[in-house]
Design a protein around this motif. Sequence first.
Motif, short mmCIF file in Angstrom:
data_model
loop_
_atom_site.label_atom_id
_atom_site.label_comp_id
_atom_site.label_asym_id
_atom_site.label_seq_id
_atom_site.Cartn_x
_atom_site.Cartn_y
_atom_site.Cartn_z
N LEU A 184 -17.63 -6.46 4.14
CA LEU A 184 -16.19 -6.50 4.40
C LEU A 184 -15.56 -5.17 4.00
O LEU A 184 -15.75 -4.70 2.89
CB LEU A 184 -15.53 -7.63 3.59
CG LEU A 184 -14.00 -7.66 3.59
CD1 LEU A 184 -13.47 -8.05 4.96
CD2 LEU A 184 -13.50 -8.62 2.52
N VAL A 185 -14.80 -4.57 4.92
CA VAL A 185 -13.97 -3.41 4.61
C VAL A 185 -12.53 -3.90 4.62
O VAL A 185 -12.05 -4.39 5.64
CB VAL A 185 -14.16 -2.27 5.63
CG1 VAL A 185 -13.26 -1.09 5.29
CG2 VAL A 185 -15.62 -1.84 5.69
N THR A 186 -11.85 -3.81 3.49
CA THR A 186 -10.49 -4.34 3.42
C THR A 186 -9.50 -3.43 4.14
O THR A 186 -9.71 -2.23 4.26
CB THR A 186 -10.04 -4.51 1.96
OG1 THR A 186 -9.96 -3.23 1.34
CG2 THR A 186 -10.96 -5.42 1.18
N ASP A 187 -8.44 -4.04 4.61
CA ASP A 187 -7.34 -3.33 5.25
C ASP A 187 -6.05 -3.98 4.77
O ASP A 187 -5.76 -5.12 5.14
CB ASP A 187 -7.46 -3.41 6.77
CG ASP A 187 -6.39 -2.63 7.49
OD1 ASP A 187 -5.19 -2.84 7.19
OD2 ASP A 187 -6.74 -1.83 8.36
N THR A 188 -5.34 -3.29 3.92
CA THR A 188 -4.13 -3.85 3.31
C THR A 188 -3.15 -4.35 4.36
O THR A 188 -2.58 -5.43 4.21
CB THR A 188 -3.47 -2.81 2.39
OG1 THR A 188 -4.44 -2.36 1.45
CG2 THR A 188 -2.29 -3.39 1.65
N GLY A 189 -2.96 -3.58 5.43
CA GLY A 189 -2.03 -3.98 6.48
C GLY A 189 -2.46 -5.24 7.20
O GLY A 189 -1.63 -6.13 7.46
N LEU A 190 -3.74 -5.36 7.51
CA LEU A 190 -4.23 -6.54 8.23
C LEU A 190 -4.27 -7.79 7.34
O LEU A 190 -4.22 -8.90 7.86
CB LEU A 190 -5.61 -6.27 8.84
CG LEU A 190 -5.64 -5.28 9.99
CD1 LEU A 190 -7.07 -5.04 10.46
CD2 LEU A 190 -4.78 -5.77 11.15
N CYS A 191 -4.37 -7.60 6.03
CA CYS A 191 -4.36 -8.76 5.13
C CYS A 191 -2.98 -9.39 5.08
O CYS A 191 -2.85 -10.57 4.77
CB CYS A 191 -4.80 -8.35 3.73
SG CYS A 191 -6.55 -7.93 3.62
N GLY A 192 -1.96 -8.60 5.38
CA GLY A 192 -0.59 -9.11 5.45
C GLY A 192 -0.12 -9.74 4.16
O GLY A 192 -0.55 -9.36 3.07
#
Length: 82
Positions: free
Chosen positions: A7-15
Amino acid sequence: MNLSLYLVTDTGLCGPRGVPATVQAAVAGGVTVVQLRDPGATDAHFVALGVAVREVLAGTGVLSSPGFGRGFFSWFPMRPRL
């Protein structure tokens, strides 16, 4: 080292759910490695996010890594604290 589900996190996509809750759900779903990435974050925010994710991963055996977007990369095995 098991890299079968990364998993590569994405702050924007986590909402509004946020990165820590997203990571927790992903680990429950079988993720074996988490890369924390937020190239737009301030140093203080990135460290706080890393601490929160580390707490979520504690005791799970899942590996985590600070993201490439921060200019460094290293592995930190998550093991239960004694």
